[in-house]
Design an enzyme around this catalytic site. Structure first.
Site, PDB file in Angstrom:
ATOM      1  N   GLU A 110     -12.288   3.730   3.354  1.00 52.79           N
ATOM      2  CA  GLU A 110     -11.768   3.834   4.660  1.00 52.79           C
ATOM      3  C   GLU A 110     -12.425   4.694   5.737  1.00 52.79           C
ATOM      4  O   GLU A 110     -13.268   5.371   5.155  1.00 52.79           O
ATOM      5  CB  GLU A 110     -10.372   4.505   4.652  1.00 52.79           C
ATOM      6  CG  GLU A 110      -9.444   3.849   3.710  1.00 52.79           C
ATOM      7  CD  GLU A 110      -8.047   4.442   3.652  1.00 52.79           C
ATOM      8  OE1 GLU A 110      -7.040   3.884   4.054  1.00 52.79           O
ATOM      9  OE2 GLU A 110      -7.973   5.532   3.103  1.00 52.79           O
ATOM     10  N   GLU A 125       0.830  -1.235   0.207  1.00 54.53           N
ATOM     11  CA  GLU A 125       0.027   0.066  -0.155  1.00 54.53           C
ATOM     12  C   GLU A 125       1.012   1.240  -0.086  1.00 54.53           C
ATOM     13  O   GLU A 125       1.889   1.311   0.912  1.00 54.53           O
ATOM     14  CB  GLU A 125      -0.925   0.056   1.312  1.00 54.53           C
ATOM     15  CG  GLU A 125      -1.941  -0.859   1.586  1.00 54.53           C
ATOM     16  CD  GLU A 125      -2.763  -0.679   2.514  1.00 54.53           C
ATOM     17  OE1 GLU A 125      -2.800   0.299   3.205  1.00 54.53           O
ATOM     18  OE2 GLU A 125      -3.738  -1.768   2.851  1.00 54.53           O
TER      19      GLU A 125
END
Length: 175
Positions: free
Chosen positions: A127, A40
């Site tokens: 998120e 990520e």
């Protein structure tokens, strides 16, 4: 447990000439399947030198490792680069999710982002999901996965293992 492990990578890592060699050596030494690793990096770290970042991430992808663009929508990256990213997943920043249950404009931006990412072939993670109403709206919008305090805060590894075991028994989170 048969899970994919996500590892945060910085913009500095993308500038290391031996980064891919190091990653390949670690995969071999540890004996993990490359498809069980997801690197990520934030969209802003990509934008320091996007062409070099795309080239490095393409090499990472050829190893079989997944790539996720974190905090998408938080920075000022060009949408032109989005179509070129050698990523499999886009993690939509919580700032694009906030307010989707209260504000029609926030909802439209979230929907457009999810739809665009899907059309480009990305898996979409939202998120910062903090309540059931947001979760339910994201399901309606077709979001693939969520992350946030609604599920659990960040946990030390032993607590994470216990959470997974407890969650497998809780039908709210099992599909």
């Amino acid at each position: 447990l048969d899970y994919t492990m996500s590892i945060n990578v910085s913009a500095l890592n993308l500038h290391e000439s031996d980064f891919v060699v190091f990653l390949k050596e670690q995969i071999y030494t540890i004996g993990v399947e490359p498809r069980k690793i997801c690197l990520e990096l934030t969209e802003t770290s990509m934008m320091t030198n996007p062409l070099d970042a795309i080239e490095m991430l393409s090499r990472v992808r050829r190893l079989g490792v997944f790539v996720s663009i974190d905090d998408f929508g938080a920075g000022y990256s060009s949408l032109a680069y989005l179509k070129s990213l050698p990523a499999s997943e886009i993690k939509i920043d919580k700032s694009l999710i906030a307010g989707i249950c209260e504000d029609i404009n926030s909802d439209m931006v979230a929907k457009a982002t999810i739809d665009m990412c899907h059309e480009l072939g990305f898996t979409v993670v939202a998120e910062g999901v903090e309540n059931k109403a947001v979760l339910m709206r994201l399901i309606e919008l077709g979001c693939d996965t969520i992350q946030g305090y609604y599920l659990t805060p960040p946990l030390p590894f032993p607590s994470f293992i216990q959470w997974v075991e407890d969650t497998l028994e809780d039908t709210r989170f099992v599909s």
